[in-house]
Design an enzyme around this catalytic site. Structure first.
Site, PDB file in Angstrom:
ATOM      1  N   PRO A   1      -0.330  -4.528  -1.206  1.00 33.27           N
ATOM      2  CA  PRO A   1      -1.514  -3.673  -1.099  1.00 33.27           C
ATOM      3  C   PRO A   1      -1.765  -2.893  -2.378  1.00 33.27           C
ATOM      4  O   PRO A   1      -0.835  -2.432  -3.044  1.00 33.27           O
ATOM      5  CB  PRO A   1      -1.176  -2.754   0.070  1.00 33.27           C
ATOM      6  CG  PRO A   1      -0.274  -3.569   0.923  1.00 33.27           C
ATOM      7  CD  PRO A   1       0.551  -4.385  -0.031  1.00 33.27           C
ATOM      8  N   CYS A   2      -3.057  -2.740  -2.701  1.00 34.68           N
ATOM      9  CA  CYS A   2      -3.435  -2.249  -4.020  1.00 34.68           C
ATOM     10  C   CYS A   2      -3.828  -0.777  -4.026  1.00 34.68           C
ATOM     11  O   CYS A   2      -4.470  -0.317  -4.965  1.00 34.68           O
ATOM     12  CB  CYS A   2      -4.613  -3.069  -4.534  1.00 34.68           C
ATOM     13  SG  CYS A   2      -6.032  -3.088  -3.394  1.00 34.68           S
ATOM     14  N   THR A   3      -3.465  -0.020  -3.012  1.00 35.10           N
ATOM     15  CA  THR A   3      -3.926   1.358  -2.861  1.00 35.10           C
ATOM     16  C   THR A   3      -3.815   2.196  -4.131  1.00 35.10           C
ATOM     17  O   THR A   3      -4.782   2.847  -4.529  1.00 35.10           O
ATOM     18  CB  THR A   3      -3.151   2.064  -1.727  1.00 35.10           C
ATOM     19  OG1 THR A   3      -3.220   1.260  -0.560  1.00 35.10           O
ATOM     20  CG2 THR A   3      -3.735   3.429  -1.452  1.00 35.10           C
TER      21      THR A   3
END
Length: 357
Positions: free
Chosen positions: A86-88
């Site tokens: 995930p690229c949060t």
């Protein structure tokens, strides 16, 4: 299509990267995904899974469990490891948050979960996908990117990293993503696929000029979809959408653009505010969690339907998503377009595919 062997998938989501991997000749035998709906989507659409999708925080899932789920013995290694942590903390759309710019997002450690499995599973090849902002030279991205490269090296692999725009590979959507391709240091370093399509993107010409980008109009041509209850855009600004020409956004209603009744100041909103698809260009990047006025919207002045989203991501029409409409939007919006994934995986083997015009 050649059978390239067994793949295991981390951060699988709904399986966009996985679908392209199978289309390129692998069997995805095991997957890890914490979201219940996305895991159910994977189980509904992938026939080679040897066990149910492992649902849980990957930080607590041992590599041995993942390998066992794929049906691999202790002395066996997978042929391919894939995944998009995930690229949060690195998302361009989230950089307005100071704590993200300062590199304080704890989900950055998910990159280390990937490199831990890489080190312990010893796959023959790997693909890691992420947002292209991971390569930015700022407090959040640069240290994380340098650590990632260091851990890949320490695991015994060398790699090549490149940002690919999905539209340059036959996907009817402009979607730039970072792809890291790696093999053991004793093997020849692979190359990323060459663009098969090209055209205008962000004020410049990109890709292969011999084949124009596939447009949203071409992708949606002939598709019959049923109306969805949530597709009407209402509220404070919904009435403005019909006046915006296809391919334009809220800037249409500004004084600088000569509108007789300006509704907004110049560049006072995010670029995708009231953004409408053009049938003559690829769709702009489709987000997983758009706000009520964040596009792209259909040129018929409504939200995109699920069948249309699938087409713009190159999922087959018969691919089934599980969950509520919001959940499906998030699953699709977080996916790697399968066609782009297929071309990346084929490039690992020095193979190429020429998509149809």
């Amino acid at each position: 299509m050649a059978n390239h062997g067994i793949a295991i998938s981390l951060f699988a989501g709904a399986g966009g990267l996985d679908r392209g991997t199978e289309d390129a000749g692998y069997e995805v035998r095991a997957a890890v995904e914490w979201d219940r709906d996305a895991a159910a989507t994977m189980e509904k659409n992938f026939d080679h899974l040897r066990s149910p999708v492992i649902q849980g925080d990957i930080m607590g899932v041992p590599t041995e469990q993942i390998l066992a789920a794929a049906g691999l013995a202790e002395d066996e290694r997978p042929d391919l490891l894939i995944g998009g942590p995930p690229c949060t903390p690195f998302s361009k759309s989230g950089f307005w948050l100071e704590w993200k710019r300062e590199g304080l997002d704890p989900t950055a450690s998910l990159l280390q979960a990937y490199t831990r499995v890489l080190r312990e599973a010893r796959p023959r090849r790997f693909v890691l996908e992420n947002v292209y902002a991971l390569t930015y030279n700022n407090k959040a991205s640069r240290p994380a990117y340098e650590r990632l490269m260091r851990e890949i090296d320490e695991a015994g692999y060398h790699c090549t990293a490149k940002v690919l725009n999905a539209a340059d590979y036959g996907v009817p959507q402009a979607r730039p993503r970072l792809f890291v391709l790696g093999v053991p240091k004793s093997d020849l370093l692979p190359r990323h696929p060459e663009p098969s399509h090209g055209g205008r993107w962000e004020r410049r010409t990109v890709g292969n000029s011999e084949r124009p980008h596939k447009t949203a109009g071409e992708a949606l041509e002939g598709l019959i979809t049923e109306p969805e209850p949530s597709e009407t855009v209402g509220g404070k600004y919904g009435h403005l959408l019909p006046g915006i020409p296809p391919g334009d956004n809220y800037l249409f209603y500004t004084e600088r653009r000569g509108h007789p009744d300006p509704q907004f100041r110049w560049r006072s909103k995010y670029w995708s505010f009231l953004l409408k698809l053009s049938p003559d260009r690829p769709a702009p990047t489709i987000q997983a969690q758009p706000g009520p006025y964040i596009g792209p919207f259909h040129w018929d002045n409504r939200r995109l339907r699920v069948g249309e989203l699938k087409r713009l991501f190159t999922f087959p029409d018969d691919f089934e998503f599980v969950g509520s409409r919001n959940s499906v939007q998030a699953q699709i919006g977080n996916c790697v377009p399968p066609l782009l994934a297929k071309r990346v995986i084929l490039a690992l083997h020095g193979e190429a595919e020429q998509p149809l015009l």
